[in-house]
Write a protein that holds these residues in place. Structure first.
Motif, PDB file in Angstrom:
ATOM      1  N   ASP A 126      14.372 -55.010  21.122  1.00  0.00           N
ATOM      2  CA  ASP A 126      15.572 -54.832  20.307  1.00  0.00           C
ATOM      3  C   ASP A 126      16.508 -55.984  20.659  1.00  0.00           C
ATOM      4  OD1 ASP A 126      18.035 -54.112  19.203  1.00  0.00           O
ATOM      5  OD2 ASP A 126      17.748 -51.989  19.627  1.00  0.00           O
ATOM      6  N   LEU A 127      16.884 -56.793  19.692  1.00  0.00           N
ATOM      7  CA  LEU A 127      17.711 -57.974  19.941  1.00  0.00           C
ATOM      8  C   LEU A 127      19.183 -57.746  19.619  1.00  0.00           C
ATOM      9  CD1 LEU A 127      15.267 -60.692  18.535  1.00  0.00           C
ATOM     10  CD2 LEU A 127      15.586 -59.959  20.912  1.00  0.00           C
ATOM     11  N   SER A 128      19.577 -56.503  19.395  1.00  0.00           N
ATOM     12  CA  SER A 128      20.987 -56.237  19.107  1.00  0.00           C
ATOM     13  C   SER A 128      21.827 -56.496  20.353  1.00  0.00           C
ATOM     14  CB  SER A 128      21.180 -54.805  18.602  1.00  0.00           C
ATOM     15  OG  SER A 128      20.794 -53.876  19.585  1.00  0.00           O
ATOM     16  N   GLU A 129      23.093 -56.707  20.150  1.00  0.00           N
ATOM     17  CA  GLU A 129      24.011 -57.123  21.221  1.00  0.00           C
ATOM     18  C   GLU A 129      24.080 -56.122  22.370  1.00  0.00           C
ATOM     19  OE1 GLU A 129      28.767 -57.816  21.543  1.00  0.00           O
ATOM     20  OE2 GLU A 129      27.770 -58.679  19.793  1.00  0.00           O
ATOM     21  N   LYS A 130      24.079 -54.832  22.079  1.00  0.00           N
ATOM     22  CA  LYS A 130      24.233 -53.809  23.120  1.00  0.00           C
ATOM     23  C   LYS A 130      22.895 -53.264  23.628  1.00  0.00           C
ATOM     24  CE  LYS A 130      28.739 -52.350  21.503  1.00  0.00           C
ATOM     25  NZ  LYS A 130      29.589 -51.264  21.054  1.00  0.00           N
ATOM     26  N   ALA A 131      21.791 -53.891  23.246  1.00  0.00           N
ATOM     27  CA  ALA A 131      20.459 -53.388  23.609  1.00  0.00           C
ATOM     28  C   ALA A 131      20.229 -53.456  25.114  1.00  0.00           C
ATOM     29  CB  ALA A 131      19.384 -54.183  22.887  1.00  0.00           C
ATOM     30  N   LYS A 132      19.513 -52.479  25.622  1.00  0.00           N
ATOM     31  CA  LYS A 132      19.120 -52.430  27.036  1.00  0.00           C
ATOM     32  C   LYS A 132      17.672 -52.890  27.139  1.00  0.00           C
ATOM     33  CE  LYS A 132      22.501 -48.942  27.927  1.00  0.00           C
ATOM     34  NZ  LYS A 132      22.942 -47.798  28.635  1.00  0.00           N
ATOM     35  N   PRO A 133      17.191 -53.188  28.352  1.00  0.00           N
ATOM     36  CA  PRO A 133      15.836 -53.752  28.503  1.00  0.00           C
ATOM     37  C   PRO A 133      14.708 -52.935  27.874  1.00  0.00           C
ATOM     38  CG  PRO A 133      17.029 -53.917  30.567  1.00  0.00           C
ATOM     39  CD  PRO A 133      17.891 -53.120  29.635  1.00  0.00           C
ATOM     40  N   CYS A 134      14.771 -51.622  27.893  1.00  0.00           N
ATOM     41  CA  CYS A 134      13.684 -50.819  27.329  1.00  0.00           C
ATOM     42  C   CYS A 134      14.054 -50.218  25.972  1.00  0.00           C
ATOM     43  CB  CYS A 134      13.242 -49.743  28.321  1.00  0.00           C
ATOM     44  SG  CYS A 134      12.280 -50.449  29.683  1.00  0.00           S
ATOM     45  N   TRP A 135      14.897 -50.924  25.229  1.00  0.00           N
ATOM     46  CA  TRP A 135      15.133 -50.587  23.836  1.00  0.00           C
ATOM     47  C   TRP A 135      14.213 -51.487  23.032  1.00  0.00           C
ATOM     48  CZ3 TRP A 135      20.948 -49.629  22.426  1.00  0.00           C
ATOM     49  CH2 TRP A 135      21.454 -48.597  23.233  1.00  0.00           C
TER      50      TRP A 135
END
Length: 194
Positions: free
Chosen positions: A64-73
């Motif tokens: 997931d490349l969104s700004e608030k994404a975490k490593p396992c999203w």
């Protein structure tokens, strides 16, 4: 004079027949493209997160490349069907408790109430793999038709939401939705914690 009468009679008959055809003409209903579904084959995902499952070979596993994404999203993209399954993993902590995370999942699913004709909840309970949760089937022309969460209720929590990258129109996406729903069921049935 016989030629003129025959010519005049021919024009009169052709005009009369054109009038009948025009009144019977009706516009054709709008159609949809024929769909070709690939054979259902699966492979295990390769990644460094604390969960595993089998994904379809015709899907693409991507971060997931969104700004608030975490490593396992992650995203499970279905490029042939213009669809994406958003997957978000959380560690259960005092700041992000199991109760809060499950309430968030319920809230996200029921945000579609305005467009949904029904929201069915299916309990997920796999004792042998310690995978428990709820799958939300959101019926109608909502932006997301399938959402779910799974957890062990003490350490791990994962949420998924399926979206199509087009205006919701259930009649046109229903065959694709049914096809991908079977893949989501397979994902859940092969899901395990690491």
């Amino acid at each position: 004079m016989g030629k003129h009468l025959f010519f005049f009679f021919g024009i009169l008959v052709s005009l009369a027949s054109c009038g009948n055809q025009a009144s019977d003409a009706m516009p054709k209903p709008r159609g949809f493209f024929r769909l070709y579904f690939p054979e259902k084959t699966y492979q295990p995902i390769e990644q460094g997160c604390p969960f595993s499952f089998e994904m379809p070979t015709y899907a693409v596993w991507a971060p997931d490349l969104s700004e608030k994404a975490k490593p396992c999203w992650k995203n499970l993209d279905f490029p042939n069907f213009n669809a994406r399954l958003h997957i978000s993993y959380f560690n259960i902590t005092p700041e992000a408790s199991f109760a809060e995370l499950t309430e968030d999942a319920r809230t996200f699913a029921f945000k579609h109430t305005a467009k949904a004709t029904a929201i069915d909840q299916v309990v997920i309970h796999h004792t042998e793999t310690d995978v428990h949760g709820i799958l939300y089937e959101i019926r109608g022309n909502s932006a997301s038709n399938v959402q779910f969460f799974v957890s062990d209720s003490t350490k791990h929590y994962l949420r998924g939401a399926l979206y199509f990258n087009e205006k919701p129109h259930l009649d046109s996406i229903k065959p694709i939705l049914d096809f991908i729903r079977a893949d989501i069921d397979h994902l859940i049935n092969t899901f395990s914690w690491k």
